[in-house]
Write an enzyme that holds these catalytic residues in place. Sequence first.
Site, short mmCIF file in Angstrom:
data_model
loop_
_atom_site.label_atom_id
_atom_site.label_comp_id
_atom_site.label_asym_id
_atom_site.label_seq_id
_atom_site.Cartn_x
_atom_site.Cartn_y
_atom_site.Cartn_z
N ILE A 299 47.92 30.71 38.07
CA ILE A 299 47.28 31.10 36.81
C ILE A 299 48.30 31.54 35.77
CG2 ILE A 299 45.84 32.92 35.76
CD1 ILE A 299 44.09 30.86 36.89
N LYS B 105 30.40 34.58 34.48
CA LYS B 105 30.17 36.01 34.29
C LYS B 105 30.88 36.76 35.43
CE LYS B 105 26.96 37.07 37.65
NZ LYS B 105 26.89 38.23 38.53
N HIS C 21 24.00 31.59 35.16
CA HIS C 21 23.18 30.56 35.81
C HIS C 21 21.69 30.90 35.81
CE1 HIS C 21 23.97 33.25 39.29
NE2 HIS C 21 22.77 32.89 39.66
N GLU D 59 17.12 41.48 45.48
CA GLU D 59 17.83 40.69 46.47
C GLU D 59 17.65 41.32 47.85
OE1 GLU D 59 21.77 38.93 44.68
OE2 GLU D 59 21.69 41.06 44.20
N HIS E 143 22.23 38.95 33.77
CA HIS E 143 21.02 38.24 34.18
C HIS E 143 19.75 38.87 33.60
CE1 HIS E 143 23.50 35.91 36.65
NE2 HIS E 143 23.34 36.50 37.81
#
Length: 509
Positions: A105, A167, A197, A235, A259
């Site tokens: 990187i 994110k 997403h 979750e 989200h």
Amino acid sequence: MVSLLENPLRIGLQQQGMSEPQIIVIFGASGDLTWRKLVPALYKLRREGRIAPETTIVGVARRDWSHDYFREQMRKGMEEIYGGVEPEELWSDFVKGLFYCSGNIDNPQSYQKLNTFLSELDRQRGTRGNRMFYLSVAPNFFPEAIKQLGTARMLDDSYKHRLVIEKPFGRDLASAKSLNAVVGKYCVEEQIYRIDHYLGKETVQNLLVFRFANTIFEPLWNRRYVDHVQITVAETVGVEDRAGYYESSGALRDMLQNHLMQLFCLTAMEAPNSMDADSIRTEKVKVLQATRLSDVHNLERSAIRGQYSSGWMKGKPVPGYREEPGVDINSTTPTYVATKFIVDNWRWQGVPFYLRTGKRMPKKVSEISIHFRDVPSRMFQSASQQINANILTMRIQPNEGISLHFDVKMPGAEFRTRSVDMDFSYGSFGIEAKSDAYDRLFLDCMMCDQTLFTRGDEVEAAWQIVTPALSVWDLPSNPSLIPKYEAGTWEPVEAELLINQDGRHWRRL
């Protein structure tokens, strides 16, 4: 910037629902996300005829892999997740466009090598210089990767070069502004795709259609008829193997700020002037700028954190968060967050929005529930059952769909009422509605549609809302003061009090 109207080829392909040939460069390609989500999503698009056969994928990571080894790893992922690579002939052609380029990187020479390789692939594969750079790396590497790409002149073409950032975008307001500054130095906003997403889910996208294409609901979507709104993302999993990342983020940074905030925006925003990306994103920014925690001076009345302790899931014992591998035994990282938002505008004044998310919940479920006001009359006091308020629910997962909860009279001589649900499920279409969302987001990015991606000012506005909670929770604190909830239960007692103080209750899902 070159206008879309100046490229008839791109317009023609978009009208056919297909993207232009291009190279997709995935940084962090040796990580799980690449073989579990990204490459399968791209293969799905290829199988559906949504991306050109010339489309090329280049994985970049530090490991010294060959092209063939990278292809083998992607196939193993497809077999593990999807049970195979049907049809075999298509996969054989697809993998001819899979390549690997090792690099670091922070090493400028790695980018020079990559740029040379991409130029070779442009000639070999006919990708016409179209390139997408997908940063599937740890967030702390985002600034360096963007700087190196910009310095290597790999982001110079604002029309052909796109940058996709996973994110979380920053970990607080200051870092988000800093990252936006880095991005702004090397790119224009039209090149940037900040990915979340959740915005690829069918029900989330359908919320715009449901609200603004149906006249029977939009007139009720305001403070006169709505009592409150609950947004839940629960979750069942614990921290799993993400302790290194999760310890530095927690539930607010990992889920709520992005989200849940996106679900909130689409629920609360005003109607855009049109369905183009900027009109929609402008309305999302407006509602964020009007939103605040309900009481920043008494944080326990507007934001609650919690941490799961040992308990039972599906009949099996599970450890508490502090007992998970890689987690500090004195960790104060929240695995549960509940907040109460107030929107200071004409439509929503006085209507609270309750947002909650947590790990080790009894069910995996994501939904938006609109709770309408009680009927104003007491005419049903004599009924054997209490009349319940109407609830409109947008189910995001599982079983994506929409449900309306209302009361009816039961058949018979007695005056008895019963609550019933009127359901719509995406499964009723008889076509495949399941998606990991990445396929839709990939395609939108390849077709230069930014509707489902967050804008820079939107990210900063979202961080601004939760800053009062972060500024307190990030301070050193006594681990014993962090509220606990047993794994397999819905929330800590403190979160119940957050909503009970207003005479309301969390939905039991």
